[in-house]
Design a protein around this motif. Structure first.
Motif, PDB file in Angstrom:
ATOM      1  N   PRO A 103       0.836  -1.230   0.000  1.00  0.00           N
ATOM      2  CA  PRO A 103       0.000   0.000   0.000  1.00  0.00           C
ATOM      3  C   PRO A 103       0.858   1.263   0.000  1.00  0.00           C
ATOM      4  N   VAL A 104       1.603   1.454  -1.089  1.00  0.00           N
ATOM      5  CA  VAL A 104       2.504   2.595  -1.249  1.00  0.00           C
ATOM      6  C   VAL A 104       2.157   3.287  -2.554  1.00  0.00           C
ATOM      7  N   TYR A 105       1.944   4.564  -2.518  1.00  0.00           N
ATOM      8  CA  TYR A 105       1.647   5.321  -3.728  1.00  0.00           C
ATOM      9  C   TYR A 105       2.939   5.618  -4.497  1.00  0.00           C
ATOM     10  N   ARG A 106       2.797   5.724  -5.798  1.00  0.00           N
ATOM     11  CA  ARG A 106       3.973   6.024  -6.627  1.00  0.00           C
ATOM     12  C   ARG A 106       4.588   7.367  -6.274  1.00  0.00           C
ATOM     13  N   ASP A 107       3.742   8.370  -6.079  1.00  0.00           N
ATOM     14  CA  ASP A 107       4.296   9.692  -5.792  1.00  0.00           C
ATOM     15  C   ASP A 107       5.019   9.719  -4.453  1.00  0.00           C
ATOM     16  N   ASN A 108       4.568   8.894  -3.476  1.00  0.00           N
ATOM     17  CA  ASN A 108       5.273   8.828  -2.204  1.00  0.00           C
ATOM     18  C   ASN A 108       6.664   8.218  -2.372  1.00  0.00           C
ATOM     19  N   LEU A 109       6.779   7.248  -3.249  1.00  0.00           N
ATOM     20  CA  LEU A 109       8.088   6.651  -3.518  1.00  0.00           C
ATOM     21  C   LEU A 109       9.032   7.675  -4.118  1.00  0.00           C
ATOM     22  N   LEU A 110       8.561   8.417  -5.106  1.00  0.00           N
ATOM     23  CA  LEU A 110       9.408   9.412  -5.754  1.00  0.00           C
ATOM     24  C   LEU A 110       9.775  10.536  -4.790  1.00  0.00           C
ATOM     25  N   LEU A 111       8.804  10.996  -4.010  1.00  0.00           N
ATOM     26  CA  LEU A 111       9.072  12.052  -3.044  1.00  0.00           C
ATOM     27  C   LEU A 111      10.041  11.584  -1.964  1.00  0.00           C
ATOM     28  N   ALA A 112       9.932  10.351  -1.542  1.00  0.00           N
ATOM     29  CA  ALA A 112      10.830   9.832  -0.515  1.00  0.00           C
ATOM     30  C   ALA A 112      12.275   9.796  -1.014  1.00  0.00           C
ATOM     31  N   LYS A 113      12.468   9.379  -2.254  1.00  0.00           N
ATOM     32  CA  LYS A 113      13.823   9.345  -2.801  1.00  0.00           C
ATOM     33  C   LYS A 113      14.405  10.749  -2.917  1.00  0.00           C
ATOM     34  N   PHE A 114      13.593  11.707  -3.348  1.00  0.00           N
ATOM     35  CA  PHE A 114      14.080  13.080  -3.482  1.00  0.00           C
ATOM     36  C   PHE A 114      14.330  13.712  -2.111  1.00  0.00           C
ATOM     37  N   TYR A 115      13.386  13.549  -1.206  1.00  0.00           N
ATOM     38  CA  TYR A 115      13.496  14.179   0.111  1.00  0.00           C
ATOM     39  C   TYR A 115      14.646  13.593   0.916  1.00  0.00           C
ATOM     40  N   ALA A 116      14.849  12.271   0.849  1.00  0.00           N
ATOM     41  CA  ALA A 116      15.932  11.641   1.601  1.00  0.00           C
ATOM     42  C   ALA A 116      17.297  12.143   1.125  1.00  0.00           C
ATOM     43  N   ALA A 117      17.501  12.187  -0.191  1.00  0.00           N
ATOM     44  CA  ALA A 117      18.775  12.663  -0.721  1.00  0.00           C
ATOM     45  C   ALA A 117      18.995  14.136  -0.393  1.00  0.00           C
ATOM     46  N   LEU A 118      17.934  14.947  -0.509  1.00  0.00           N
ATOM     47  CA  LEU A 118      18.079  16.375  -0.223  1.00  0.00           C
ATOM     48  C   LEU A 118      18.340  16.614   1.258  1.00  0.00           C
ATOM     49  N   THR A 119      17.766  15.814   2.127  1.00  0.00           N
ATOM     50  CA  THR A 119      18.034  15.933   3.564  1.00  0.00           C
ATOM     51  C   THR A 119      19.488  15.626   3.873  1.00  0.00           C
ATOM     52  N   ILE A 120      20.028  14.605   3.253  1.00  0.00           N
ATOM     53  CA  ILE A 120      21.441  14.268   3.465  1.00  0.00           C
ATOM     54  C   ILE A 120      22.343  15.401   2.994  1.00  0.00           C
ATOM     55  N   VAL A 160      21.928  23.902  -1.175  1.00  0.00           N
ATOM     56  CA  VAL A 160      21.017  22.750  -1.193  1.00  0.00           C
ATOM     57  C   VAL A 160      20.081  22.831  -2.394  1.00  0.00           C
ATOM     58  N   ILE A 161      19.588  24.027  -2.708  1.00  0.00           N
ATOM     59  CA  ILE A 161      18.717  24.191  -3.884  1.00  0.00           C
ATOM     60  C   ILE A 161      19.484  23.860  -5.159  1.00  0.00           C
ATOM     61  N   TYR A 162      20.727  24.299  -5.230  1.00  0.00           N
ATOM     62  CA  TYR A 162      21.543  24.040  -6.422  1.00  0.00           C
ATOM     63  C   TYR A 162      21.777  22.541  -6.622  1.00  0.00           C
ATOM     64  N   VAL A 163      22.138  21.843  -5.542  1.00  0.00           N
ATOM     65  CA  VAL A 163      22.310  20.395  -5.650  1.00  0.00           C
ATOM     66  C   VAL A 163      20.971  19.727  -5.925  1.00  0.00           C
ATOM     67  N   GLY A 164      19.879  20.291  -5.355  1.00  0.00           N
ATOM     68  CA  GLY A 164      18.548  19.735  -5.594  1.00  0.00           C
ATOM     69  C   GLY A 164      18.147  19.770  -7.054  1.00  0.00           C
ATOM     70  N   PHE A 165      18.592  20.794  -7.795  1.00  0.00           N
ATOM     71  CA  PHE A 165      18.297  20.831  -9.227  1.00  0.00           C
ATOM     72  C   PHE A 165      18.920  19.635  -9.937  1.00  0.00           C
ATOM     73  N   TRP A 166      20.199  19.377  -9.672  1.00  0.00           N
ATOM     74  CA  TRP A 166      20.868  18.253 -10.336  1.00  0.00           C
ATOM     75  C   TRP A 166      20.319  16.925  -9.839  1.00  0.00           C
ATOM     76  N   LEU A 167      19.886  16.874  -8.588  1.00  0.00           N
ATOM     77  CA  LEU A 167      19.258  15.661  -8.073  1.00  0.00           C
ATOM     78  C   LEU A 167      17.944  15.384  -8.792  1.00  0.00           C
ATOM     79  N   SER A 168      17.101  16.396  -8.941  1.00  0.00           N
ATOM     80  CA  SER A 168      15.828  16.201  -9.637  1.00  0.00           C
ATOM     81  C   SER A 168      16.053  15.864 -11.107  1.00  0.00           C
ATOM     82  N   LEU A 169      17.067  16.469 -11.728  1.00  0.00           N
ATOM     83  CA  LEU A 169      17.377  16.139 -13.124  1.00  0.00           C
ATOM     84  C   LEU A 169      17.822  14.691 -13.257  1.00  0.00           C
ATOM     85  N   SER A 170      18.679  14.229 -12.355  1.00  0.00           N
ATOM     86  CA  SER A 170      19.150  12.845 -12.434  1.00  0.00           C
ATOM     87  C   SER A 170      18.024  11.858 -12.139  1.00  0.00           C
TER      88      SER A 170
END
Length: 309
Positions: A103-120, A160-170
């Motif tokens: 019972p996991v939504y697709r958008d939650n999976l994508l958001l979790a991957k983005f949020y976890a990397a950006l938090t680190i 963090v925003i700058y790295v977040g751009f390249w993270l979202s692109l990748s």
């Protein structure tokens, strides 16, 4: 899901390699800054000489670049390393179907991957900045002013925003391509294009299309330079460098050419934090917009993708 993704990143070898690389460059930049801090804070011709902690991030003796220059170069690699196989590795390993069968939504999976990397990334940059502040306090004994603290924290958020751009692109490339190697090479190719070739191409096109600036009037030279800067600022690295320079150097009053009429009557004094923030607001908005567009593209293609085959 965020804790699981964050743990996977922390235990991965690629993150360890990037962490050591950024840490070594940070220590090298701080060593150069601390070695020259006495000289720069006693230079009374520099309007920024009173900002000791900002000088730790901007001082160099030309043997090594400053820390924010290192971040403009290594930040994209960090974002690419954390996101280039976010989706396609899960699919190739067969774990994506089993994960989404829960019972996991697709958008939650994508958001979790983005949020976890950006938090680190945010924790990493904040830790380095706190280390810099502690070292400066122990060596100089000078207390930090509130304006310096706000500027340094704004610099961390910008990084963090700058790295977040390249993270979202990748992450978007990991959705589009089936193989992790393809998405990694494409992301690195885009980074190399904007870092190495983009300014060369712009200069060649401008010199071909526009007239020689030596034959222009002063007002036309200003327009000529503004056109070049406008094209340069389509590159994320240029937006980051402009914004970081303005935040860490309060004496920077403009990011474009100024006429003599604009400079007449100007007092050579540092800007307040609010005024510097207003100067860099277009650059910050551009980075945020580019990050949102890349992540929205990843979201759109991931939600429409068939994952059972």
């Amino acid at each position: 899901m965020v804790r699981k993704e964050g743990g996977d990143h922390i235990r991965s070898w690629r993150f360890m390699v990037m962490l050591l690389l950024i840490l070594f460059t940070f220590l090298g930049a701080m060593y150069v800054s601390l070695s020259n801090i006495r000289r720069v804070v006693t230079d009374f011709n520099d309007p920024d000489h009173v900002f000791v902690y900002l000088k730790l991030l901007t001082t160099s003796d030309n043997s090594l670049p400053t820390f924010y220059i290192f971040i403009s170069f290594l930040g994209p690699l960090l974002g690419i390393a954390l996101g280039f196989d976010a989706i396609n590795s899960e699919k190739n390993n067969g774990t994506l179907v089993r994960l989404l069968a829960q019972p996991v939504y697709r958008d939650n999976l994508l958001l979790a991957k983005f949020y976890a990397a950006l938090t680190i990334v945010g924790v990493l940059f904040l830790s380095l900045v706190l280390l810099m502040i502690g070292a400066g306090l122990l060596i100089t004994g000078v207390p930090m002013e509130a304006a310096e603290l706000f500027r340094i924290l704004a610099f961390v958020v910008l990084s963090v925003i700058y790295v977040g751009f390249w993270l979202s692109l990748s992450i978007a490339l990991s959705v589009l391509f089936k193989h992790a190697a393809t998405s990694a090479l494409t992301a690195i190719g885009i980074w190399l294009f904007f870092t190495v070739f983009y300014q060369l191409i712009v200069n060649m096109v401008v010199r071909t299309v526009l007239p020689d600036p030596a034959s222009l009037a002063p007002e036309q030279v200003v327009i000529y330079n503004n056109i070049i800067l406008s094209w340069f600022r389509l590159a994320p690295s240029q937006l980051y460098t402009d914004a970081a320079t303005t935040l860490l150097m309060p004496s920077v009053r403009s990011l474009g050419p100024l006429t003599m009429e604009q400079m007449a009557g100007a007092i050579p004094a540092p800007l307040s934090f609010r005024e510097s923030l207003m100067v860099v607001w277009p650059q910050v908005t551009g980075l945020v917009a580019a990050t949102v567009v890349c992540f929205a593209g990843a979201y759109y293609f991931f939600m429409r993708r068939e994952i059972r085959t």
